[in-house]
Write a protein that holds these residues in place. Structure first.
Motif, PDB file in Angstrom:
ATOM      1  N   VAL A 282       0.823  -1.210   0.000  1.00 54.03           N
ATOM      2  CA  VAL A 282       0.000   0.000   0.000  1.00 54.03           C
ATOM      3  C   VAL A 282       0.862   1.267   0.000  1.00 54.03           C
ATOM      4  O   VAL A 282       1.809   1.387   0.776  1.00 54.03           O
ATOM      5  N   ILE A 283       0.492   2.204  -0.849  1.00 56.13           N
ATOM      6  CA  ILE A 283       1.216   3.470  -0.934  1.00 56.13           C
ATOM      7  C   ILE A 283       0.675   4.450   0.105  1.00 56.13           C
ATOM      8  O   ILE A 283      -0.513   4.425   0.439  1.00 56.13           O
ATOM      9  N   ASN A 284       1.533   5.279   0.634  1.00 53.40           N
ATOM     10  CA  ASN A 284       1.107   6.378   1.502  1.00 53.40           C
ATOM     11  C   ASN A 284       0.582   7.479   0.582  1.00 53.40           C
ATOM     12  O   ASN A 284       1.366   8.211  -0.030  1.00 53.40           O
ATOM     13  N   ASP A 285      -0.743   7.589   0.465  1.00 52.99           N
ATOM     14  CA  ASP A 285      -1.292   8.497  -0.540  1.00 52.99           C
ATOM     15  C   ASP A 285      -1.467   9.936  -0.054  1.00 52.99           C
ATOM     16  O   ASP A 285      -1.791  10.814  -0.851  1.00 52.99           O
ATOM     17  N   ILE A 286      -1.231  10.212   1.222  1.00 53.90           N
ATOM     18  CA  ILE A 286      -1.329  11.592   1.707  1.00 53.90           C
ATOM     19  C   ILE A 286      -0.316  12.516   1.004  1.00 53.90           C
ATOM     20  O   ILE A 286      -0.683  13.589   0.514  1.00 53.90           O
ATOM     21  N   PRO A 287       0.969  12.119   0.898  1.00 56.87           N
ATOM     22  CA  PRO A 287       1.936  13.000   0.223  1.00 56.87           C
ATOM     23  C   PRO A 287       1.678  13.186  -1.271  1.00 56.87           C
ATOM     24  O   PRO A 287       2.311  14.047  -1.897  1.00 56.87           O
ATOM     25  N   MET A 288       0.775  12.377  -1.835  1.00 56.23           N
ATOM     26  CA  MET A 288       0.518  12.492  -3.274  1.00 56.23           C
ATOM     27  C   MET A 288      -0.063  13.850  -3.667  1.00 56.23           C
ATOM     28  O   MET A 288      -0.025  14.236  -4.829  1.00 56.23           O
ATOM     29  N   ILE A 289      -0.573  14.595  -2.694  1.00 50.74           N
ATOM     30  CA  ILE A 289      -1.099  15.933  -2.983  1.00 50.74           C
ATOM     31  C   ILE A 289       0.008  16.828  -3.541  1.00 50.74           C
ATOM     32  O   ILE A 289      -0.205  17.598  -4.478  1.00 50.74           O
ATOM     33  N   ASP A 290       1.209  16.698  -2.975  1.00 49.86           N
ATOM     34  CA  ASP A 290       2.317  17.593  -3.348  1.00 49.86           C
ATOM     35  C   ASP A 290       3.447  16.903  -4.088  1.00 49.86           C
ATOM     36  O   ASP A 290       4.375  17.567  -4.548  1.00 49.86           O
ATOM     37  N   SER A 291       3.413  15.576  -4.219  1.00 50.02           N
ATOM     38  CA  SER A 291       4.512  14.852  -4.865  1.00 50.02           C
ATOM     39  C   SER A 291       4.543  15.108  -6.368  1.00 50.02           C
ATOM     40  O   SER A 291       3.517  15.426  -6.983  1.00 50.02           O
ATOM     41  N   SER A 292       5.701  14.921  -6.952  1.00 44.72           N
ATOM     42  CA  SER A 292       5.812  14.980  -8.408  1.00 44.72           C
ATOM     43  C   SER A 292       5.383  13.629  -8.977  1.00 44.72           C
ATOM     44  O   SER A 292       5.358  12.619  -8.271  1.00 44.72           O
ATOM     45  N   GLU A 293       5.054  13.622 -10.252  1.00 47.53           N
ATOM     46  CA  GLU A 293       4.655  12.377 -10.898  1.00 47.53           C
ATOM     47  C   GLU A 293       5.779  11.352 -10.835  1.00 47.53           C
ATOM     48  O   GLU A 293       5.549  10.167 -10.607  1.00 47.53           O
ATOM     49  N   ASN A 294       7.004  11.800 -11.017  1.00 46.49           N
ATOM     50  CA  ASN A 294       8.146  10.877 -10.987  1.00 46.49           C
ATOM     51  C   ASN A 294       8.337  10.283  -9.596  1.00 46.49           C
ATOM     52  O   ASN A 294       8.628   9.086  -9.464  1.00 46.49           O
TER      53      ASN A 294
END
Length: 347
Positions: A282-294
């Motif tokens: 499972v990915i930690n999806d909270i940081p996905m708000i600000d993460s880059s696509e890479n």
């Protein structure tokens, strides 16, 4: 065409499909997809079903959800006040249990499917089953007896009652919540759900000590699952870690799909499961708000590379935040499909 159900069945049997199953938790995005307010969106099972079908088609993952929001179960037991947000999930605004007398008065309906508040969930499940039944797994969210009281009385009051008692009042509430769990499972199964996410914050030693887990949590989980068909059941503790309870869960509860925490060591979890079931990284999806696509793609690759060897593996999310950019969701699913392909790792 290979479907999400094909991929899930292959993973459960230890066989190889084109790729591993990719499960996404996209809930609040539905209101944005349909262009309506949160309160209107969550009031109608048809809206939920339409949005789930549309979102799955858009991103290309393998599952659908009948879940409206965590806290919906409180409505089934009498909660009349829900706080809606235009940029996040609704929440319980008024607890139905305010004192011990409310626990004594709490009644669990004999048939959940006959509760007026369940009508919209039935409508959602009916549409999802008609449109995608047998093609994409339809997931229902079911709260364990030890966690449900937090939705009925608030976490602070529940923790006080759980640990300090009085014991007879605590056990009375747990008995009623366990009864509700069984009936909720039965209603969802009858309505067409395939996957049953057994959610229990108290099923991880991130929340309670191992001694409490063994002496209290385990017994109530066994009671919840007594005479329950374990097919499609998923052990889930939110973002809390599972690795040090996996052996107990498999051996004592008979659950063979383990939805790891983003903070578990995926390779270690897969090793502990040891082919006895499906491990979901499972990915930690909270940081996905600000993460880059890479950054997202590399994290997906890291998770899958740690667990794909030997099969019986899936990829999942916890609950992708409302404000996560669409490009980041696309990047995550595309990476999961790419790195989840068995042919990729033969290169």
């Amino acid at each position: 065409m290979i479907t999400g159900m094909d991929r899930l069945n292959a993973a459960a049997k230890g066989e190889k499909s084109d790729r591993i199953p990719v499960f996404c938790s996209l809930f609040d995005q539905g209101q944005k997809e349909l262009g309506i307010s949160s309160e209107k969106y969550f009031s109608n099972g048809e809206y939920i079903a339409q949005a789930q079908l549309k979102i799955r088609e858009k991103y290309g993952h393998d599952n659908l959800w009948s879940l409206f929001y965590v806290g919906r179960e409180a409505e089934l037991l009498g909660c009349k006040k829900i706080l809606f947000s235009e940029q996040g999930p609704p929440n319980v605004a008024d607890f139905i249990i305010k004192n011990h007398e409310d626990i004594h008065r709490l009644q669990i309906p004999e048939d959940i499917s006959l509760i007026p508040a369940f009508e919209q969930e039935l409508k959602c499940l009916k549409i999802l089953t008609q449109e995608a039944g047998g093609k994409y797994p339809i997931c229902a969210y079911l709260t364990a007896s030890m966690t449900l009281p937090a939705l009925l009385m608030g976490m602070d009051k529940w923790m006080e009652l759980l640990f300090l008692g009085p014991r007879d009042v605590r056990d009375e509430l747990l008995e009623k919540c366990s009864d509700f769990f069984k009936k909720h499972w039965k209603a969802c199964k009858k309505a067409g759900a395939d996957i049953f996410v057994y959610a229990n914050a108290f099923g991880s030693t991130d929340t309670v000590p191992m001694k409490f887990f063994k002496e209290h949590s385990l017994g109530w989980m066994e009671k919840d699952l007594e005479n329950i068909d374990k097919t499609g059941l998923v052990y889930y503790c939110g973002s809390s870690r599972l690795n040090n309870v996996i052996d107990i869960v498999i051996e004592k509860l008979g659950i063979s799909t383990l939805y790891l925490s983003p903070f578990d060591d995926v390779a270690q979890g897969k090793k502990i499961v040891a082919g006895r079931g499906v491990t979901c990284g499972v990915i930690n999806d909270i940081p996905m708000i600000d993460s880059s696509e890479n950054e997202i793609k590399q994290e997906v690759k890291r998770i899958i590379s740690a667990g794909i060897k030997g099969g019986k593996f899936a990829f999942g999310t916890i609950g992708i935040p409302y404000n996560t950019p669409e490009r980041n969701i696309f990047a995550m699913v595309e990476a999961a499909c790419k790195y989840g392909g068995y042919e990729y790792w033969k290169k």
